[in-house]
Design an enzyme around this catalytic site. Structure first.
Site, mmCIF file in Angstrom:
data_model
loop_
_atom_site.group_PDB
_atom_site.id
_atom_site.type_symbol
_atom_site.label_atom_id
_atom_site.label_comp_id
_atom_site.label_asym_id
_atom_site.label_seq_id
_atom_site.Cartn_x
_atom_site.Cartn_y
_atom_site.Cartn_z
ATOM 1 C CB ALA A 1 -5.269 -1.746 -2.299
ATOM 2 C CG HIS B 1 -1.841 -1.115 1.342
ATOM 3 N ND1 HIS B 1 -2.719 -1.446 0.346
ATOM 4 C CD2 HIS B 1 -2.034 -2.008 2.339
ATOM 5 C CE1 HIS B 1 -3.428 -2.503 0.721
ATOM 6 N NE2 HIS B 1 -3.032 -2.861 1.926
ATOM 7 C CB CYS C 1 -1.719 -11.287 -4.024
ATOM 8 S SG CYS C 1 -2.266 -9.577 -3.831
ATOM 9 N N GLY D 1 -10.522 -4.415 2.920
ATOM 10 C CA GLY D 1 -11.254 -4.121 1.689
ATOM 11 C C GLY D 1 -10.419 -4.221 0.432
ATOM 12 C CB ALA E 1 -4.744 -6.218 -3.777
#
Length: 244
Positions: A173, A99, A189, A171, A158
Protein backbone atom coordinates in the site's frame (compact mmCIF):
# COMPACT_ATOMS: atom_id res chain seq x y z
CA UNK A 1 -18.65 -11.43 -6.90
CA UNK A 2 -18.62 -14.54 -9.18
CA UNK A 3 -19.85 -12.35 -12.05
CA UNK A 4 -17.19 -9.73 -11.27
CA UNK A 5 -14.53 -12.46 -11.18
CA UNK A 6 -15.73 -14.08 -14.40
CA UNK A 7 -15.23 -10.87 -16.38
CA UNK A 8 -11.56 -11.69 -16.69
CA UNK A 9 -11.07 -15.18 -15.21
CA UNK A 10 -11.27 -16.90 -18.57
CA UNK A 11 -8.81 -14.48 -20.15
CA UNK A 12 -5.94 -15.39 -17.84
CA UNK A 13 -4.85 -18.40 -19.91
CA UNK A 14 -2.45 -18.66 -22.83
CA UNK A 15 -0.69 -15.42 -21.88
CA UNK A 16 3.07 -15.57 -22.62
CA UNK A 17 5.16 -15.94 -19.47
CA UNK A 18 7.15 -12.86 -20.49
CA UNK A 19 4.02 -10.73 -19.92
CA UNK A 20 2.47 -9.93 -16.56
CA UNK A 21 -1.06 -8.54 -16.94
CA UNK A 22 -2.41 -5.99 -14.51
CA UNK A 23 -5.89 -4.64 -13.79
CA UNK A 24 -6.71 -1.27 -12.23
CA UNK A 25 -10.05 -1.57 -10.46
CA UNK A 26 -10.26 2.03 -9.23
CA UNK A 27 -11.90 2.17 -5.76
CA UNK A 28 -13.56 -0.99 -4.46
CA UNK A 29 -14.37 -2.22 -0.98
CA UNK A 30 -11.81 -4.20 0.95
CA UNK A 31 -14.27 -7.08 1.28
CA UNK A 32 -14.78 -7.28 -2.48
CA UNK A 33 -11.01 -7.16 -3.11
CA UNK A 34 -10.42 -9.84 -0.48
CA UNK A 35 -13.00 -12.15 -2.03
CA UNK A 36 -11.56 -11.52 -5.47
CA UNK A 37 -8.10 -12.48 -4.26
CA UNK A 38 -9.45 -15.70 -2.75
CA UNK A 39 -11.11 -16.61 -6.04
CA UNK A 40 -7.98 -15.85 -8.05
CA UNK A 41 -5.76 -17.86 -5.70
CA UNK A 42 -8.15 -20.80 -5.91
CA UNK A 43 -8.18 -20.43 -9.69
CA UNK A 44 -4.38 -20.66 -9.70
CA UNK A 45 -4.51 -23.83 -7.63
CA UNK A 46 -6.94 -25.43 -10.07
CA UNK A 47 -5.51 -24.14 -13.36
CA UNK A 48 -1.78 -24.53 -13.87
CA UNK A 49 -1.96 -22.61 -17.16
CA UNK A 50 -3.47 -19.52 -15.56
CA UNK A 51 -1.35 -16.37 -15.72
CA UNK A 52 0.07 -14.35 -12.88
CA UNK A 53 -1.83 -11.11 -12.30
CA UNK A 54 -1.28 -7.79 -10.55
CA UNK A 55 -4.40 -6.19 -9.06
CA UNK A 56 -4.14 -2.42 -8.55
CA UNK A 57 -6.85 -0.46 -6.75
CA UNK A 58 -7.89 1.94 -4.02
CA UNK A 59 -10.10 1.31 -1.01
CA UNK A 60 -12.63 3.48 0.81
CA UNK A 61 -11.42 4.30 4.38
CA UNK A 62 -10.56 0.90 5.87
CA UNK A 63 -8.45 -0.39 8.74
CA UNK A 64 -7.04 -3.90 8.61
CA UNK A 65 -5.00 -6.00 10.97
CA UNK A 66 -2.87 -9.10 10.42
CA UNK A 67 -3.23 -12.73 11.45
CA UNK A 68 -1.38 -12.29 14.77
CA UNK A 69 -4.22 -10.06 16.04
CA UNK A 70 -7.21 -12.15 15.00
CA UNK A 71 -9.75 -12.25 17.82
CA UNK A 72 -7.90 -9.63 19.86
CA UNK A 73 -9.16 -6.39 18.35
CA UNK A 74 -12.73 -5.85 19.56
CA UNK A 75 -12.03 -2.56 21.34
CA UNK A 76 -9.90 -1.26 18.48
CA UNK A 77 -12.51 -2.27 15.94
CA UNK A 78 -15.32 -0.47 17.78
CA UNK A 79 -13.26 2.71 18.08
CA UNK A 80 -12.20 2.78 14.43
CA UNK A 81 -15.64 1.98 13.05
CA UNK A 82 -16.96 5.05 14.88
CA UNK A 83 -14.67 7.14 12.67
CA UNK A 84 -16.65 6.02 9.63
CA UNK A 85 -14.14 3.43 8.45
CA UNK A 86 -14.53 -0.27 7.77
CA UNK A 87 -12.48 -2.78 9.76
CA UNK A 88 -11.20 -6.27 8.86
CA UNK A 89 -9.07 -8.95 10.43
CA UNK A 90 -6.99 -10.67 7.73
CA UNK A 91 -4.55 -13.53 7.22
CA UNK A 92 -1.77 -11.31 5.92
CA UNK A 93 1.38 -10.60 7.91
CA UNK A 94 1.77 -7.37 9.87
CA UNK A 95 -0.38 -5.45 12.32
CA UNK A 96 -2.99 -2.70 12.00
CA UNK A 97 -2.75 -0.32 9.07
CA UNK A 98 -5.00 1.99 7.08
CA UNK A 99 -6.17 1.84 3.46
CA UNK A 100 -8.01 4.66 1.80
CA UNK A 101 -8.43 6.97 -1.18
CA UNK A 102 -5.18 8.31 -2.56
CA UNK A 103 -3.32 5.11 -1.69
CA UNK A 104 -2.16 2.76 -4.44
CA UNK A 105 -2.83 -0.77 -3.24
CA UNK A 106 -1.25 -3.65 -5.10
CA UNK A 107 -2.27 -7.29 -4.72
CA UNK A 108 0.07 -9.47 -6.81
CA UNK A 109 -1.35 -12.93 -7.47
CA UNK A 110 1.91 -14.63 -8.42
CA UNK A 111 3.32 -18.12 -8.43
CA UNK A 112 6.72 -17.64 -6.78
CA UNK A 113 8.00 -20.71 -8.64
CA UNK A 114 7.68 -18.72 -11.88
CA UNK A 115 10.11 -16.16 -10.49
CA UNK A 116 12.34 -18.55 -8.52
CA UNK A 117 11.88 -16.44 -5.40
CA UNK A 118 11.72 -17.35 -1.75
CA UNK A 119 9.20 -15.50 0.40
CA UNK A 120 11.93 -13.31 1.88
CA UNK A 121 13.29 -12.44 -1.57
CA UNK A 122 9.77 -11.72 -2.80
CA UNK A 123 9.23 -9.14 -0.06
CA UNK A 124 12.62 -7.61 -0.86
CA UNK A 125 11.63 -7.40 -4.54
CA UNK A 126 8.41 -5.54 -3.65
CA UNK A 127 10.43 -3.13 -1.52
CA UNK A 128 12.79 -2.57 -4.44
CA UNK A 129 9.86 -1.75 -6.74
CA UNK A 130 8.60 0.88 -4.31
CA UNK A 131 12.05 2.39 -3.76
CA UNK A 132 12.52 2.77 -7.52
CA UNK A 133 9.05 4.27 -7.89
CA UNK A 134 9.83 6.85 -5.21
CA UNK A 135 13.15 7.63 -6.90
CA UNK A 136 11.28 8.50 -10.10
CA UNK A 137 9.84 11.44 -8.17
CA UNK A 138 13.19 12.42 -6.69
CA UNK A 139 12.33 10.88 -3.33
CA UNK A 140 15.05 8.89 -1.57
CA UNK A 141 13.41 5.88 0.06
CA UNK A 142 14.96 2.86 1.72
CA UNK A 143 14.34 -0.22 3.83
CA UNK A 144 15.03 -0.62 7.53
CA UNK A 145 14.88 -3.47 10.03
CA UNK A 146 11.10 -2.94 9.92
CA UNK A 147 9.16 -4.25 6.92
CA UNK A 148 8.05 -1.69 4.37
CA UNK A 149 9.60 1.30 2.66
CA UNK A 150 10.66 4.45 4.45
CA UNK A 151 11.65 8.03 3.73
CA UNK A 152 13.94 8.85 6.60
CA UNK A 153 11.98 7.95 9.74
CA UNK A 154 8.59 8.11 8.02
CA UNK A 155 6.85 5.16 6.39
CA UNK A 156 5.60 5.66 2.84
CA UNK A 157 4.59 2.10 1.97
CA UNK A 158 3.28 -0.80 4.04
CA UNK A 159 3.82 -4.40 2.95
CA UNK A 160 1.90 -7.43 4.20
CA UNK A 161 1.66 -10.64 2.22
CA UNK A 162 0.18 -14.11 2.33
CA UNK A 163 1.63 -17.12 0.50
CA UNK A 164 -0.28 -20.38 0.00
CA UNK A 165 1.33 -23.23 -1.93
CA UNK A 166 3.68 -20.67 -3.56
CA UNK A 167 0.78 -18.41 -4.65
CA UNK A 168 0.92 -14.87 -3.27
CA UNK A 169 -1.90 -12.56 -2.23
CA UNK A 170 -2.30 -9.30 -0.30
CA UNK A 171 0.70 -7.07 -1.01
CA UNK A 172 1.61 -3.39 -0.67
CA UNK A 173 0.00 0.00 0.00
CA UNK A 174 1.85 3.05 -1.33
CA UNK A 175 0.67 6.43 -0.06
CA UNK A 176 0.31 8.77 -3.03
CA UNK A 177 -1.99 11.59 -1.92
CA UNK A 178 -3.53 9.81 1.07
CA UNK A 179 -5.13 11.79 3.90
CA UNK A 180 -2.52 10.89 6.50
CA UNK A 181 -4.68 11.99 9.43
CA UNK A 182 -6.40 8.58 9.29
CA UNK A 183 -3.16 7.06 10.63
CA UNK A 184 -3.36 9.23 13.76
CA UNK A 185 -5.96 6.86 15.24
CA UNK A 186 -3.70 3.78 15.25
CA UNK A 187 -0.10 2.78 15.84
CA UNK A 188 0.66 2.08 12.16
CA UNK A 189 1.95 -1.46 11.75
CA UNK A 190 2.51 -1.58 15.53
CA UNK A 191 5.48 0.79 15.37
CA UNK A 192 5.43 3.46 18.07
CA UNK A 193 6.99 6.88 17.50
CA UNK A 194 6.86 6.44 13.73
CA UNK A 195 4.98 8.67 11.32
CA UNK A 196 3.52 8.09 7.88
CA UNK A 197 4.25 10.07 4.75
CA UNK A 198 3.22 10.07 1.09
CA UNK A 199 4.62 10.81 -2.34
CA UNK A 200 2.70 14.08 -2.40
CA UNK A 201 3.89 15.02 1.08
CA UNK A 202 7.53 14.43 0.18
CA UNK A 203 7.34 15.88 -3.32
CA UNK A 204 5.52 18.99 -2.09
CA UNK A 205 8.62 19.95 -0.14
CA UNK A 206 10.07 20.92 -3.50
CA UNK A 207 7.03 21.25 -5.78
CA UNK A 208 3.48 22.13 -4.73
CA UNK A 209 2.06 19.24 -6.74
CA UNK A 210 -0.43 16.50 -5.89
CA UNK A 211 0.70 13.06 -7.02
CA UNK A 212 -2.34 10.88 -7.68
CA UNK A 213 -2.70 7.13 -7.81
CA UNK A 214 -3.50 7.25 -11.52
CA UNK A 215 -0.29 9.18 -12.19
CA UNK A 216 1.81 6.68 -10.26
CA UNK A 217 0.46 3.49 -11.84
CA UNK A 218 2.53 3.64 -15.09
CA UNK A 219 5.71 4.37 -13.13
CA UNK A 220 5.11 1.59 -10.65
CA UNK A 221 4.28 -0.90 -13.41
CA UNK A 222 7.48 0.00 -15.24
CA UNK A 223 9.58 -0.73 -12.16
CA UNK A 224 7.56 -3.80 -11.21
CA UNK A 225 8.32 -5.21 -14.64
CA UNK A 226 12.00 -4.34 -14.33
CA UNK A 227 12.41 -5.97 -10.91
CA UNK A 228 10.37 -9.09 -11.72
CA UNK A 229 11.65 -9.49 -15.26
CA UNK A 230 8.26 -9.19 -16.94
CA UNK A 231 6.57 -6.78 -19.32
CA UNK A 232 3.49 -5.40 -17.60
CA UNK A 233 0.44 -4.78 -19.79
CA UNK A 234 -3.20 -3.98 -19.00
CA UNK A 235 -5.19 -7.20 -19.20
CA UNK A 236 -7.78 -5.54 -21.45
CA UNK A 237 -5.07 -4.71 -24.00
CA UNK A 238 -3.87 -8.30 -24.02
CA UNK A 239 -7.44 -9.48 -24.58
CA UNK A 240 -7.91 -7.04 -27.46
CA UNK A 241 -4.70 -8.26 -29.11
CA UNK A 242 -5.84 -11.89 -28.86
CA UNK A 243 -9.16 -11.01 -30.55
CA UNK A 244 -7.49 -9.63 -33.66
Amino acid sequence: MPLFFSTFRNTLTNIPTSILPYVYLSQISYEKALNLQKLLVRHRFENKNSSDLLLLLQHPPTYTTGRRNIGKTMDEEAHLRKLGAQYFETLRGGQTTFHGPGQLVGYPILNLKNFKLSVRCYVAAIEHVIINTCAAYGIVASTTKDTGVWVGNDKICAIGIQVQRFITSHGFALNCNTDLSWFDHIIPCGLKDKKMTSLTNEYAKEEKTIITVEQVIPTLCQHFGYVFGRSLKPLKDINNESDR
